[in-house]
Motif scaffolding. Structure first.
Motif, PDB file in Angstrom:
ATOM      1  N   GLU A  22       0.799  -1.108   0.053  1.00 52.14           N
ATOM      2  CA  GLU A  22       0.139  -0.131  -0.012  1.00 52.14           C
ATOM      3  C   GLU A  22       0.882   1.302   0.043  1.00 52.14           C
ATOM      4  OE1 GLU A  22      -3.308   2.072  -0.375  1.00 52.14           O
ATOM      5  OE2 GLU A  22      -3.192  -0.024  -0.585  1.00 52.14           O
ATOM      6  N   ALA A  23       1.953   1.241   0.651  1.00 53.15           N
ATOM      7  CA  ALA A  23       2.760   2.537   0.613  1.00 53.15           C
ATOM      8  C   ALA A  23       3.480   2.762  -0.607  1.00 53.15           C
ATOM      9  CB  ALA A  23       3.858   2.398   1.869  1.00 53.15           C
ATOM     10  N   ALA A  24       3.872   1.808  -1.288  1.00 54.99           N
ATOM     11  CA  ALA A  24       4.552   1.829  -2.471  1.00 54.99           C
ATOM     12  C   ALA A  24       3.452   2.074  -3.459  1.00 54.99           C
ATOM     13  CB  ALA A  24       5.139   0.421  -3.040  1.00 54.99           C
ATOM     14  N   ARG A  25       2.129   1.756  -3.327  1.00 58.32           N
ATOM     15  CA  ARG A  25       1.125   2.080  -4.331  1.00 58.32           C
ATOM     16  C   ARG A  25       0.753   3.603  -4.338  1.00 58.32           C
ATOM     17  NH1 ARG A  25      -1.551  -1.333  -7.055  1.00 58.32           N
ATOM     18  NH2 ARG A  25      -1.404  -3.003  -5.525  1.00 58.32           N
ATOM     19  N   LYS A  26       0.693   4.244  -3.031  1.00 60.43           N
ATOM     20  CA  LYS A  26       0.496   5.508  -2.631  1.00 60.43           C
ATOM     21  C   LYS A  26       1.696   6.677  -3.332  1.00 60.43           C
ATOM     22  CE  LYS A  26      -2.113   5.081   1.782  1.00 60.43           C
ATOM     23  NZ  LYS A  26      -2.181   5.444   3.113  1.00 60.43           N
ATOM     24  N   ILE A  27       2.714   6.145  -2.882  1.00 58.09           N
ATOM     25  CA  ILE A  27       3.851   7.137  -3.468  1.00 58.09           C
ATOM     26  C   ILE A  27       4.114   6.876  -4.798  1.00 58.09           C
ATOM     27  CG2 ILE A  27       5.103   7.244  -1.110  1.00 58.09           C
ATOM     28  CD1 ILE A  27       7.306   5.593  -2.392  1.00 58.09           C
ATOM     29  N   SER A  28       3.866   5.724  -5.590  1.00 58.72           N
ATOM     30  CA  SER A  28       3.895   5.469  -6.870  1.00 58.72           C
ATOM     31  C   SER A  28       2.857   6.435  -7.617  1.00 58.72           C
ATOM     32  CB  SER A  28       3.680   4.058  -7.283  1.00 58.72           C
ATOM     33  OG  SER A  28       4.975   3.231  -6.752  1.00 58.72           O
ATOM     34  N   LYS A  29       1.712   6.365  -7.101  1.00 52.85           N
ATOM     35  CA  LYS A  29       0.745   7.285  -7.582  1.00 52.85           C
ATOM     36  C   LYS A  29       0.987   8.986  -7.655  1.00 52.85           C
ATOM     37  CE  LYS A  29      -3.187   4.315  -7.286  1.00 52.85           C
ATOM     38  NZ  LYS A  29      -4.540   4.034  -6.518  1.00 52.85           N
ATOM     39  N   LYS A  30       1.694   9.267  -6.525  1.00 56.02           N
ATOM     40  CA  LYS A  30       2.215  10.708  -6.458  1.00 56.02           C
ATOM     41  C   LYS A  30       3.394  11.241  -7.112  1.00 56.02           C
ATOM     42  CE  LYS A  30       2.141  14.798  -4.189  1.00 56.02           C
ATOM     43  NZ  LYS A  30       1.427  15.679  -4.532  1.00 56.02           N
ATOM     44  N   PHE A  31       4.318  10.199  -7.199  1.00 58.46           N
ATOM     45  CA  PHE A  31       5.616  10.727  -7.722  1.00 58.46           C
ATOM     46  C   PHE A  31       6.354   9.982  -8.793  1.00 58.46           C
ATOM     47  CE2 PHE A  31       5.873  11.333  -2.849  1.00 58.46           C
ATOM     48  CZ  PHE A  31       5.950  12.694  -2.812  1.00 58.46           C
ATOM     49  N   LEU A  32       5.487   8.885  -9.263  1.00 65.40           N
ATOM     50  CA  LEU A  32       6.013   8.518 -10.456  1.00 65.40           C
ATOM     51  C   LEU A  32       5.335   8.564 -11.601  1.00 65.40           C
ATOM     52  CD1 LEU A  32       6.964   5.027  -9.064  1.00 65.40           C
ATOM     53  CD2 LEU A  32       8.661   6.908  -9.578  1.00 65.40           C
ATOM     54  N   PRO A  33       5.558   8.621 -12.836  1.00 63.99           N
ATOM     55  CA  PRO A  33       6.811   8.818 -13.254  1.00 63.99           C
ATOM     56  C   PRO A  33       7.512   9.950 -12.550  1.00 63.99           C
ATOM     57  CG  PRO A  33       5.666   9.299 -15.211  1.00 63.99           C
ATOM     58  CD  PRO A  33       4.849   8.926 -14.015  1.00 63.99           C
ATOM     59  N   GLY A  34       8.853   9.889 -12.362  1.00 66.02           N
ATOM     60  CA  GLY A  34       9.641  10.918 -11.697  1.00 66.02           C
ATOM     61  C   GLY A  34      11.077  10.458 -10.995  1.00 66.02           C
ATOM     62  N   SER A  35      11.541  11.300  -9.882  1.00 61.92           N
ATOM     63  CA  SER A  35      12.789  11.228  -9.729  1.00 61.92           C
ATOM     64  C   SER A  35      12.662  10.575  -8.203  1.00 61.92           C
ATOM     65  CB  SER A  35      13.511  12.621  -9.398  1.00 61.92           C
ATOM     66  OG  SER A  35      14.761  12.410  -8.818  1.00 61.92           O
ATOM     67  N   LEU A  36      12.119   9.165  -8.236  1.00 56.16           N
ATOM     68  CA  LEU A  36      12.061   8.358  -6.949  1.00 56.16           C
ATOM     69  C   LEU A  36      12.156   6.983  -7.428  1.00 56.16           C
ATOM     70  CD1 LEU A  36      10.818   8.534  -3.742  1.00 56.16           C
ATOM     71  CD2 LEU A  36       9.026   7.583  -4.835  1.00 56.16           C
ATOM     72  N   THR A  37      12.968   6.172  -6.625  1.00 58.45           N
ATOM     73  CA  THR A  37      13.303   4.953  -6.618  1.00 58.45           C
ATOM     74  C   THR A  37      12.732   4.230  -5.664  1.00 58.45           C
ATOM     75  OG1 THR A  37      15.131   5.402  -7.979  1.00 58.45           O
ATOM     76  CG2 THR A  37      15.138   3.088  -7.039  1.00 58.45           C
ATOM     77  N   ILE A  38      12.111   3.000  -5.814  1.00 61.37           N
ATOM     78  CA  ILE A  38      11.275   2.466  -4.615  1.00 61.37           C
ATOM     79  C   ILE A  38      12.039   1.063  -4.565  1.00 61.37           C
ATOM     80  CG2 ILE A  38       9.196   3.750  -4.472  1.00 61.37           C
ATOM     81  CD1 ILE A  38       7.775   1.658  -5.940  1.00 61.37           C
ATOM     82  N   ILE A  39      12.350   0.527  -3.272  1.00 58.64           N
ATOM     83  CA  ILE A  39      12.763  -1.033  -3.251  1.00 58.64           C
ATOM     84  C   ILE A  39      11.555  -1.660  -2.611  1.00 58.64           C
ATOM     85  CG2 ILE A  39      14.342  -2.365  -1.841  1.00 58.64           C
ATOM     86  CD1 ILE A  39      16.485   0.294  -2.006  1.00 58.64           C
ATOM     87  N   LEU A  40      11.282  -2.809  -3.228  1.00 63.79           N
ATOM     88  CA  LEU A  40      10.392  -3.705  -3.082  1.00 63.79           C
ATOM     89  C   LEU A  40      10.888  -5.155  -2.885  1.00 63.79           C
ATOM     90  CD1 LEU A  40       7.653  -2.335  -5.118  1.00 63.79           C
ATOM     91  CD2 LEU A  40       7.623  -2.114  -2.691  1.00 63.79           C
ATOM     92  N   LYS A  41      10.167  -5.907  -2.368  1.00 65.88           N
ATOM     93  CA  LYS A  41      10.260  -7.395  -2.245  1.00 65.88           C
ATOM     94  C   LYS A  41      10.184  -8.036  -3.728  1.00 65.88           C
ATOM     95  CE  LYS A  41      10.810  -8.485   1.868  1.00 65.88           C
ATOM     96  NZ  LYS A  41      12.340  -9.092   2.471  1.00 65.88           N
ATOM     97  N   LYS A  42      11.082  -8.577  -4.346  1.00 67.86           N
ATOM     98  CA  LYS A  42      11.302  -9.095  -5.819  1.00 67.86           C
ATOM     99  C   LYS A  42      10.183 -10.473  -6.184  1.00 67.86           C
ATOM    100  CE  LYS A  42      14.924 -12.301  -6.280  1.00 67.86           C
ATOM    101  NZ  LYS A  42      14.258 -13.111  -7.109  1.00 67.86           N
ATOM    102  N   LYS A  43       9.685 -10.316  -7.003  1.00 73.99           N
ATOM    103  CA  LYS A  43       8.828 -11.804  -7.208  1.00 73.99           C
ATOM    104  C   LYS A  43       9.730 -12.643  -7.667  1.00 73.99           C
ATOM    105  CE  LYS A  43       4.275 -10.045  -8.049  1.00 73.99           C
ATOM    106  NZ  LYS A  43       3.137  -9.939  -9.018  1.00 73.99           N
TER     107      LYS A  43
END
Length: 140
Positions: free
Chosen positions: A14-35
């Motif tokens: 949920e945190a990744a979804r929120k900041i992705s909607k706000k800042f991406l595309p853009g100057s933000l890289t997110i680290i998540l668990k990989k599949k």
């Protein structure tokens, strides 16, 4: 090129979804668990993956055409990022057969935020501030 594409390589919370909607595309890289479909060579054996949707028309066209791409930074870790392709190639001191030159690169590096655990952690401060990231996660 999209949040949907992120979901093909990582578990988006949920945190990744929120900041992705706000800042991406853009100057933000997110680290998540990989599949599991992401090869370990891509993540050096780690169970996380760093993801960015750049705000650059050529990069977005490549991503839309070919899907998620693996790429390295244009600098060596802890060294200043050069602004022109000639200096980037010198710093990397490697045989790089193909590079895209789109003029001088000026700007602040992306903010890197680790969202792979319950508490967000800023790895590198960039143009998006920690305060902005946390405000979106907590309120947004």
């Amino acid at each position: 090129p999209s949040i949907q594409a992120i979901e093909t390589v990582a578990y988006i919370n949920e945190a990744a979804r929120k900041i992705s909607k706000k800042f991406l595309p853009g100057s933000l890289t997110i680290i998540l668990k990989k599949k599991p479909s992401v090869p370990e060579i891509v993540t050096s054996g780690f169970d996380t993956i760093a993801i960015r949707i750049p705000r650059h028309p050529i990069a977005l066209q490549l991503l839309q055409r070919y899907g998620p791409l693996t790429a390295t930074s244009a600098n060596i870790h802890h060294k200043k990022t050069p602004c022109i392709i000639k200096d980037i190639l010198i710093q990397l001191d490697a045989h790089i057969p193909v590079s895209l030159h789109d003029g001088r690169l000026d700007g602040v590096p992306s903010t890197i935020v680790d969202l792979s655990s319950k508490k967000p952690h800023i790895i590198r401060q960039g143009s998006v501030t920690e305060k902005e990231v946390l405000a979106v996660i907590n309120n947004g």
